[in-house]
Design a protein around this motif. Structure first.
Motif, PDB file in Angstrom:
ATOM      1  N   PRO A 169      -3.408   0.222  -2.745  1.00  0.00           N
ATOM      2  CA  PRO A 169      -2.547   1.241  -2.142  1.00  0.00           C
ATOM      3  C   PRO A 169      -1.361   1.580  -3.044  1.00  0.00           C
ATOM      4  O   PRO A 169      -1.104   0.887  -4.020  1.00  0.00           O
ATOM      5  CB  PRO A 169      -2.071   0.582  -0.847  1.00  0.00           C
ATOM      6  N   SER A 219      -0.162   6.959   1.885  1.00  0.00           N
ATOM      7  CA  SER A 219      -0.897   5.707   1.759  1.00  0.00           C
ATOM      8  C   SER A 219      -0.442   4.693   2.808  1.00  0.00           C
ATOM      9  O   SER A 219       0.467   4.945   3.592  1.00  0.00           O
ATOM     10  CB  SER A 219      -0.738   5.131   0.352  1.00  0.00           C
ATOM     11  N   SER A 234       0.574   1.343   2.231  1.00  0.00           N
ATOM     12  CA  SER A 234       1.277   0.156   1.754  1.00  0.00           C
ATOM     13  C   SER A 234       2.237  -0.334   2.830  1.00  0.00           C
ATOM     14  O   SER A 234       2.930   0.464   3.459  1.00  0.00           O
ATOM     15  CB  SER A 234       2.042   0.471   0.465  1.00  0.00           C
ATOM     16  N   GLN A 250       7.170   6.080  -3.565  1.00  0.00           N
ATOM     17  CA  GLN A 250       5.877   5.410  -3.667  1.00  0.00           C
ATOM     18  C   GLN A 250       5.159   5.871  -4.938  1.00  0.00           C
ATOM     19  O   GLN A 250       5.073   7.070  -5.202  1.00  0.00           O
ATOM     20  CB  GLN A 250       5.005   5.713  -2.448  1.00  0.00           C
ATOM     21  N   GLN A 258       2.294   1.797  -4.508  1.00  0.00           N
ATOM     22  CA  GLN A 258       3.334   0.777  -4.620  1.00  0.00           C
ATOM     23  C   GLN A 258       4.687   1.366  -4.220  1.00  0.00           C
ATOM     24  O   GLN A 258       5.078   2.421  -4.720  1.00  0.00           O
ATOM     25  CB  GLN A 258       3.411   0.245  -6.049  1.00  0.00           C
ATOM     26  N   THR A 259       5.385   0.666  -3.329  1.00  0.00           N
ATOM     27  CA  THR A 259       6.727   1.095  -2.937  1.00  0.00           C
ATOM     28  C   THR A 259       7.734   0.690  -4.011  1.00  0.00           C
ATOM     29  O   THR A 259       7.713  -0.444  -4.497  1.00  0.00           O
ATOM     30  CB  THR A 259       7.135   0.464  -1.596  1.00  0.00           C
ATOM     31  N   THR A 310       8.319  -3.034  -8.109  1.00  0.00           N
ATOM     32  CA  THR A 310       7.554  -2.845  -6.875  1.00  0.00           C
ATOM     33  C   THR A 310       8.147  -3.696  -5.760  1.00  0.00           C
ATOM     34  O   THR A 310       8.432  -4.884  -5.962  1.00  0.00           O
ATOM     35  CB  THR A 310       6.075  -3.232  -7.080  1.00  0.00           C
ATOM     36  N   GLU A 320       6.424  -7.643  -0.154  1.00  0.00           N
ATOM     37  CA  GLU A 320       6.487  -7.976   1.266  1.00  0.00           C
ATOM     38  C   GLU A 320       7.339  -9.241   1.452  1.00  0.00           C
ATOM     39  O   GLU A 320       7.190 -10.210   0.694  1.00  0.00           O
ATOM     40  CB  GLU A 320       5.092  -8.217   1.826  1.00  0.00           C
TER      41      GLU A 320
END
Length: 499
Positions: free
Chosen positions: A31, A242, A244, A70, A33-34, A136, A139
């Motif tokens: 997905p 997406s 993510s 993103q 990338q933030t 990036t 989480e």
């Protein structure tokens, strides 16, 4: 408990927007990338990237230092890495990877816990964001912590360390000494209430939502009794591309607060999430009711003009997001678990800076009636100032609603029952969707599904409105002499002057 609302139109929108930039030798990221823009750099975003380098500047990257950035592709040119970025869900361009915040962990540095042997603080709740070597966003569950929880059973001070690769941060968690803090008596006599019949599941939308998903073109006027709410503006359903985890913004609004000419909405991918984003809009930068809902596919120049005034928080702990309020400098959220009811656990107050929409300080508080056996775990609250909030608690087995005023003194928070209402308001036990307070008239407003109630501080019901929208209110707020209400599917802010 909320029903899950799924934005089926996102797939249609993605089809209309060309999702993949057609670039030779670029590695696609799936997905997406933030990323987070470093506000102290002066890199630019470019429309094109060739073997010779970037061309056709679109804007400074730090224009979106508070945006949802993103990356969908990465390419190396002449020793530099460039990412193709989407901005608040809108197609953007190429930016040097050095424009991102890299190897950073931002945590809350002041955390104060009420003494409570029934609660431990999850230390990852203090993470605002963490980024890796490529910028990036990681989480929070992947960040290493020196201790996953801190018990609040005894007075103590704990140092907690966070790390991801070469990124490091620390915080100090202190447990307060007074075990009696938060223990009071609920003694108010219940006032005359009201009983209404509501639906179990929403059955209508804003109009085009669920059909063509096209933008709305007409306002709504909700009239009932002395309530007369009218569409103020429609918001974007999503501000992302997406799936993510850290970059999903919407399509579910949960809470609302308005202050100083801006609205702040908590936006979730799912109503069962506990981390989400706060999105803010300046009213004087919203040209009309209809344009903001089209933000992700407007022409670039128009998008840039509007989106530069929109702020999106990092992926932070907000709980259910409906216990929210704001003051001149801060937003306050009680990051609770809406599945808990009669619980002796503590609850977290998040003080969030309006400047960068990051959590600055965390306190916990508790409200116990006599003892831990009768905990008042609140789901909805509104902040009157930086040191006071009013919360509503539904004692379902006693068929009673209670109103608690909680005052902060230093790091401690002291509750006092100010009123109670007899009955359950909703015969099907539908939950409270929002609470707000009129400081001028000293009156409380409650929202349930598509009902609004106005009460005295004592709990006596003064008026109600039923709007037959078939849609859920997702937060209410009073600012000055105006009442604001948010409706779901699609996110829609309504307003009326308070009489």
């Amino acid at each position: 408990m909320k029903r899950v609302k799924v934005y089926l139109g996102l797939a249609c929108l993605m089809t209309l927007l060309c999702l993949k930039p057609q670039v030779v030798w670029a590695r696609e990221l799936n997905p997406f990338q933030t990323k987070m823009i470093n506000p102290h750099t002066s890199y630019r975003i470019y429309q094109n990237l060739t073997r010779k380098g970037p061309s056709r500047s679109l804007c400074l990257a730090n224009t979106f230092k508070h945006g949802n950035v993103q990356a969908s592709a990465v390419r190396k040119v002449r020793g530099n890495k460039y990412c193709y970025v989407w901005l608040d869900g809108h197609r953007g361009g190429w930016v040097n990877q050095r424009a991102f915040l890299r190897r950073k962990i931002a945590v809350v540095h002041q955390i104060s816990l009420v003494k409570n042997s029934h609660y431990s603080f999850p230390t990852r709740d203090a993470i605002n964001y963490a980024t890796d070597v490529a910028g990036t966003v990681i989480e929070p569950s992947k960040v290493k912590v020196s201790r996953a929880e801190v018990s609040s059973s005894k007075k103590e001070s704990y140092r907690v360390s966070y790390s991801y690769g070469k990124a490091h941060a620390q915080t100090v968690v202190q447990v307060r000494a007074n075990a009696r803090e938060g223990i009071v008596k609920a003694t108010k006599k219940p006032q005359a209430g009201d009983s209404a019949r509501s639906w179990f599941k929403h059955y209508k939308t804003s109009g085009n939502w669920g059909r063509s998903f096209a933008p709305e073109t007409r306002p709504h006027v909700l009239k009932s009794g002395h309530f007369r709410l009218k569409t103020y503006f429609y918001q974007p359903a999503t501000l992302c591309q997406s799936d993510s985890v850290t970059g999903k913004v919407g399509p579910v609004p949960e809470g609302l607060t308005v202050s100083n000419g801006s609205m702040y909405a908590t936006m979730y991918h799912s109503p069962n999430d506990t981390r989400a984003h706060i999105v803010s809009y300046k009213f004087n930068q919203v040209p009309n009711r209809y344009v903001m809902q089209k933000l992700s596919w407007l022409p670039w120049s128009q998008f840039l003009r509007l989106a530069s005034h929109v702020k999106i928080s990092p992926y932070i702990k907000l709980g259910h997001g409906q216990a929210i309020g704001s003051t001149r400098k801060y937003i306050y959220v009680i990051a609770n678990n809406h599945l808990l009811r009669k619980s002796s656990q503590s609850e977290e107050i998040m003080q969030i800076s309006k400047n960068n929409l990051q959590i600055k300080q965390i306190w916990t508080f508790k409200v116990w009636n006599h003892s831990a056996r009768i905990g008042r775990y609140v789901h909805n609250a509104t902040f009157l100032n930086d040191n006071k909030f009013i919360a509503v608690y539904h004692a379902a087995t006693d068929h009673r609603f209670e109103y608690w005023e909680v005052t902060g003194q230093g790091n401690s928070w002291y509750p006092k029952e100010i009123g109670a209402t007899r009955g359950d308001f909703m015969r099907n036990d539908s939950p409270v969707q929002g609470i707000t307070y009129d400081k001028h008239k000293k009156q409380i407003y409650l929202a349930f599904n598509d009902y609004l109630f106005k009460l005295k501080r004592s709990g006596k019901v003064l008026a109600r409105g039923h709007f037959h929208t078939g849609r859920e209110f997702e937060g209410i707020s009073i600012n000055g002499r105006h009442l604001y209400a948010e409706l779901a599917q699609r996110p829609e802010l309504l307003r009326q002057r308070i009489r």
